[in-house]
Enzyme design. Structure first.
Site, PDB file in Angstrom:
ATOM      1  N   GLU A  19       0.823  -1.200   0.000  1.00  9.19           N
ATOM      2  CA  GLU A  19       0.000   0.000   0.000  1.00  9.19           C
ATOM      3  C   GLU A  19       0.868   1.266   0.000  1.00  9.19           C
ATOM      4  O   GLU A  19       0.669   2.190   0.792  1.00  9.19           O
ATOM      5  CB  GLU A  19      -0.958  -0.006   1.200  1.00  9.19           C
ATOM      6  N   ASP A  61      -8.626  -8.873   3.582  1.00  9.03           N
ATOM      7  CA  ASP A  61      -8.379  -7.820   4.566  1.00  9.03           C
ATOM      8  C   ASP A  61      -9.484  -7.766   5.616  1.00  9.03           C
ATOM      9  O   ASP A  61     -10.359  -6.912   5.529  1.00  9.03           O
ATOM     10  CB  ASP A  61      -8.287  -6.472   3.824  1.00  9.03           C
ATOM     11  N   GLU A  68     -12.716  -2.438  11.875  1.00  8.78           N
ATOM     12  CA  GLU A  68     -12.604  -1.601  10.681  1.00  8.78           C
ATOM     13  C   GLU A  68     -13.715  -1.858   9.662  1.00  8.78           C
ATOM     14  O   GLU A  68     -14.357  -0.933   9.188  1.00  8.78           O
ATOM     15  CB  GLU A  68     -11.234  -1.839  10.038  1.00  8.78           C
TER      16      GLU A  68
HETATM   17  C1  GCU Z   1      -6.096  -2.120   5.696  1.00  4.46           C
HETATM   18  C2  GCU Z   1      -6.415  -0.833   6.367  1.00  4.46           C
HETATM   19  C3  GCU Z   1      -5.270   0.117   6.385  1.00  4.46           C
HETATM   20  C4  GCU Z   1      -4.051  -0.579   6.969  1.00  4.46           C
HETATM   21  C5  GCU Z   1      -3.798  -1.866   6.221  1.00  4.46           C
HETATM   22  C6  GCU Z   1      -2.727  -2.702   6.863  1.00  4.46           C
HETATM   23  O1  GCU Z   1      -5.927  -1.932   4.321  1.00  4.46           O
HETATM   24  O2  GCU Z   1      -7.509  -0.248   5.730  1.00  4.46           O
HETATM   25  O3  GCU Z   1      -5.627   1.229   7.143  1.00  4.46           O
HETATM   26  O4  GCU Z   1      -2.942   0.233   6.897  1.00  4.46           O
HETATM   27  O5  GCU Z   1      -4.947  -2.667   6.214  1.00  4.46           O
HETATM   28  O6  GCU Z   1      -3.089  -3.647   7.554  1.00  4.46           O
HETATM   29  O7  GCU Z   1      -1.559  -2.455   6.667  1.00  4.46           O
END
Ligand code: GCU
Length: 839
Positions: free
Chosen positions: A301, A380, A408
């Protein structure tokens, strides 16, 4: 009115109002009847360590405070071993080694952190394999007493895995990623906060459920945590938590040598980078000798990582492993690595494949002190996923499971969802490695729970959400534990031993995950929240046609991800052969994962019920939303059983009632949004004629409007008839009027659907024939912790209900809205519901 009367009654009868700060460690007084069983209790506590920062010392203190709370008298506390040999009425707590120095106990087979608890009349012996173990044993003893259990026992208990950590996603500025319980208890304004009282209180809660490590900052880490001031701050956090045996670790930003250290590179094999990390690590250990280690999110990400320099993920993990090894630290290296720019047009592309694709070939190349931390499912933290197949691919690597206590994707603590039963589906899943029993939990060296505790006195912004934290620790200690029994122990400790309270909470909480799954995403479709925005309310269209790979592949005739080997992404083939074969065929895939693995027509029939997929989606949404309504009545019934005022305090009762009422309303938003969306897409009618039919609603845009104007809502299915009204630009006040000439005179529940957005607190008033019916404020953002939206959508849609209103045919119903800031007093509909009808 009624509620507050009840509240005063309860308070006057002596149940103390509680704010939740003590969680399940309240040590509330037992009834006189139960206290009688305690007649043969010990008279003195002997804690075999007098260093005030040691867990054994804390165990002594905790025993003293706990027994005082529960039984009402203070036991003496000494650190002198001889006191235990001179009396037969003693609680002895210490390490096995400290005790054996004087008297040998025949205790075998305890692993690190384990304890032996022996209760024999008024003689109680609590011996830990180490200091932490002794503290855990003390908490176990207190938990029994606080639940009114005075029976003799002889328990030998060791944890299932050495790593039982929580991961906080706290940022240095005090915000928390996916935080719904207020700002950070650790950080603010770029630094560690001065007052760490809450950190110590949190450590106490964690120790009581066997948690031995905490990573205090967000996995999306800020390199400035490693500047000298912040490292000093980390040392203060470690000092606050150490007495409870909770070791502190941190998340790293892979690029720190460059961004903080000023080097030209952060390549994991570059000598200057290696020595930068070696130095930093030594600086940390100088401040925190028992520093736990690092957590690393790399090449995920948008985060930097070893792949940036064409090094392997193992190269990256081992860089840190070498740095901490001489100090006894470990590295938790996350397997949450995937490409978030997938091509949705590619039928074979699949984010679910990523973890195995990235890590399978690295098995055996990680150093001994690296643990690969794997999210429970391949996507996720969704409402239902199969277990990550990566658990089956790393026989020569230590692995930990990552579970998410932060809700979440599960209602963000504004919905009650007890998650332990979901976790159990993963932990107890048999992967059939080499065709032998291979339950996921049997493959693990550790547990990591993502938690978003904040400064809210309820920690998580919801009393009920704390059951998830409790269950996480308990399952990490022993995954064979039963989720319902854990919930009940938590309930007794948190609320009351009263059987009505116990039954009420059991019935609501055990139904909560199935209900949430029903009114959100069924059949393995994933949660269907808005994945491009706040992950809270419904937005099924957001799943598809973007690079994030959380696709449902829904079109006008069919739905689901084809993850078969024969025709799809091949993901099913990542499991060991027996499991792979089961998921490869739709006929052997469990219904609740059907659309995870298969792309089928909406008319495909489920093997369980014989219903079509589309009819199941409709029915499940109506059933789930109905269950959420039932939560409110079930909870409200507690009020009636509380005539003596001894069940539960009014403060927490009201708080939970408020949240459940909100949840019931939002569950209807979910129901209508999801059922409406697939109805619109498939054009297949609901056999029961419910979807899209709201005979008792009056759309706001059809009312006579003054100062209000219509506005289209997106996603369309999150507003009744896709349209709402807002106070027009330049105006402050709007009025919407309807003449109720379509209803027969009688008693009705009146519902007003509206939107509560961030950015204002609009005022509303509802009237019948100008007589006030209800006044309210759009201030949910002050009362609930979930992520608020600035738009009219599935996150902000909500409703209020006035029950039992006398209505005459031809009455005039008027709603007045006063805009505030960005909140233009938005209204969606009013409904005049015959009693018993929910819509
Ligand atoms: C999810 C989440 C993010 C987090 C990511 C992770 O995508 O929405 O906020 O950073 O997981 O676990 O690294």
């Amino acid at each position: 009115m009624f509620l507050s009367t009840w509240g005063l009654l309860v308070l006057s009868l002596g149940v103390v109002a509680e704010n939740g700060l003590n969680g399940w460690l309240r040590y509330a007084p037992l009834s006189d009847e139960l206290r009688q069983h305690a007649s043969s209790l010990p008279s003195v506590i002997v804690a075999l360590n007098e260093t005030e920062t040691s867990p054994v010392y804390m165990a002594g203190k905790e025993l003293q405070a706990g027994l005082k709370g529960v039984l009402g008298h203070t036991l003496g506390l000494t650190h002198d071993f001889s006191a235990s040999t001179n009396s037969t009425s003693v609680i002895l707590v210490g390490t096995l080694a400290a005790s054996n120095a004087a008297v040998k106990h025949n205790v075998s087979s305890l692993s690190a952190d384990g304890f032996w608890l022996n209760v024999n009349g008024s003689q109680v012996t609590i011996l830990g394999q180490n200091e932490r173990g002794a503290l855990y044993g003390a908490f176990e003893y207190l938990s029994r007493i606080a639940q009114g259990d005075f029976a003799d026992v002889d328990v030998m208990s060791s944890p299932s895995a050495p790593i039982r950590w929580v991961n906080e996603w706290d940022n240095l500025d005090g915000t928390i990623e996916r935080g719904y319980g207020g700002p950070s208890i650790f950080f603010g304004n770029g630094a560690v906060v001065q007052d760490l009282t809450r950190a110590a209180q949190y450590a106490r809660l964690l120790a009581s459920i066997g948690i031995n490590g905490i990573v205090v900052n967000n996995v999306n880490a800020n390199a400035t945590l490693l500047n000298p001031d912040n490292m000093d701050g980390l040392a203060r956090i470690a000092d606050a938590m150490r007495p409870y045996g909770v070791q502190v670790g941190i998340s790293l930003n892979f690029a720190s040598p460059q961004t903080l250290g000023g080097l030209a590179t952060f390549d994991s094999l570059e000598p200057s980078v290696i020595s930068w990390w070696t130095d930093k690590t030594a600086q940390l250990y100088r401040r925190i000798p028992d520093f736990a280690g690092y957590l690393v999110k790399a090449n995920s990400e948008g985060q930097p990582g070893p792949l940036t320099y064409n090094r392997t993920l193992a190269d990256g993990a081992n860089l840190f492993a070498r740095a901490v090894l001489p100090h006894g630290g470990i590295v938790m290296f996350r397997a949450f690595v995937y490409n978030n720019h997938l091509d949705p047009a590619d039928w074979k592309a699949d984010r679910a494949n990523a973890a195995v694709d990235f890590f399978r070939h690295l098995d055996g190349s990680f150093l001994e002190n690296v643990i690969v931390q794997i999210k429970y499912g391949p996507i996720d933290f969704q409402v239902r996923e199969p277990p990550s197949p990566l658990f089956a691919h790393l026989p020569h690597t230590k692995t930990a499971i990552e579970l998410q206590i932060s809700q979440e994707y599960l209602g963000q603590q504004s919905h009650l969802v007890y998650i332990a039963p979901l976790w159990k589906t993963i932990l107890d899943f048999d992967l059939r490695l080499d065709s032998k029993p291979s339950l996921v939990h049997s493959l693990l060296s550790g547990y990591a729970g993502v938690v978003n505790v904040g400064t809210d006195p309820r920690w998580l912004g919801s009393h009920m959400a704390m059951a998830n934290l409790y269950a996480f620790g308990q399952l990490a200690w022993d995954p064979a534990r039963d989720s319902q029994l854990l919930l009940q122990a938590w309930t007794r400790l948190t609320f009351s031993l009263d059987p009505t309270v116990l039954n009420t909470i059991t019935s609501i909480a055990m139904a909560s995950w199935p209900a949430y799954e029903n009114y959100t995403g069924n059949l393995g479709l994933q949660t269907l929240t808005d994945i491009l925005y706040t992950h809270y309310g419904p937005n099924p269209a957001s799943q598809d046609n973007n690079g994030w790979g959380q696709w449902t592949r829904a079109d006008s005739t069919s739905i689901g991800m084809d993850r078969t080997v024969s025709n799809g992404t091949g993901f099913a083939g990542q499991y060991p052969p027996e499991v792979a074969a089961q998921f490869e065929a739709s006929s052997t895939t469990p219904d609740d994962l059907l659309l995870w693995f298969h792309h089928v027509p909406y008319t495909h029939k489920l093997h369980g019920t014989g219903k079509t997929v589309i009819q199941h989606i409709y029915d499940a949404h109506y059933a789930g939303a109905q269950t959420a309504q039932d939560f409110v009545s079930t909870w409200s019934a507690l009020r009636d059983s509380n005539a003596s005022g001894t069940n539960i305090d009014a403060e927490r009762f009201d708080d939970i009632l408020f949240q459940l009422t909100y949840q019931a309303g939002h569950a209807l938003v979910w129901r209508d949004a999801i059922a409406g969306f697939y109805h619109n897409l498939s054009k297949i009618p609901d056999e029961h004629g419910r979807v899209g039919h709201h005979p008792h609603r009056i759309e706001a845009e059809t009312m006579s409007l003054t100062g209000y104007v219509p506005i289209s809502v997106s996603p369309a299915s999150t507003a009744s008839n896709s349209t709402a009204i807002i106070v027009a630009d330049g105006a402050i006040r709007g009025e919407a009027v309807a003449v109720l000439d379509g209803v027969e005179s009688g008693v009705y529940d009146i519902v007003i659907g509206y939107f509560d957005v961030a950015g204002g607190r609009a005022h509303y008033g509802a009237f019948i024939n100008d007589e006030p019916l209800l006044e309210w404020i759009g201030d949910l953002e002050d009362r609930l912790g979930h992520a608020f939206s600035t738009k009219l959508d599935g996150h902000s849609a909500t409703r209020v209900t006035v029950k039992g209103v006398e209505v005459k045919k031809g009455d005039v119903l008027k709603v007045i809205g006063i805009a505030d800031g960005g909140e233009r007093a938005p209204l969606d509909y009013v409904a005049v519901l015959p009693l018993g009808v929910v819509d």
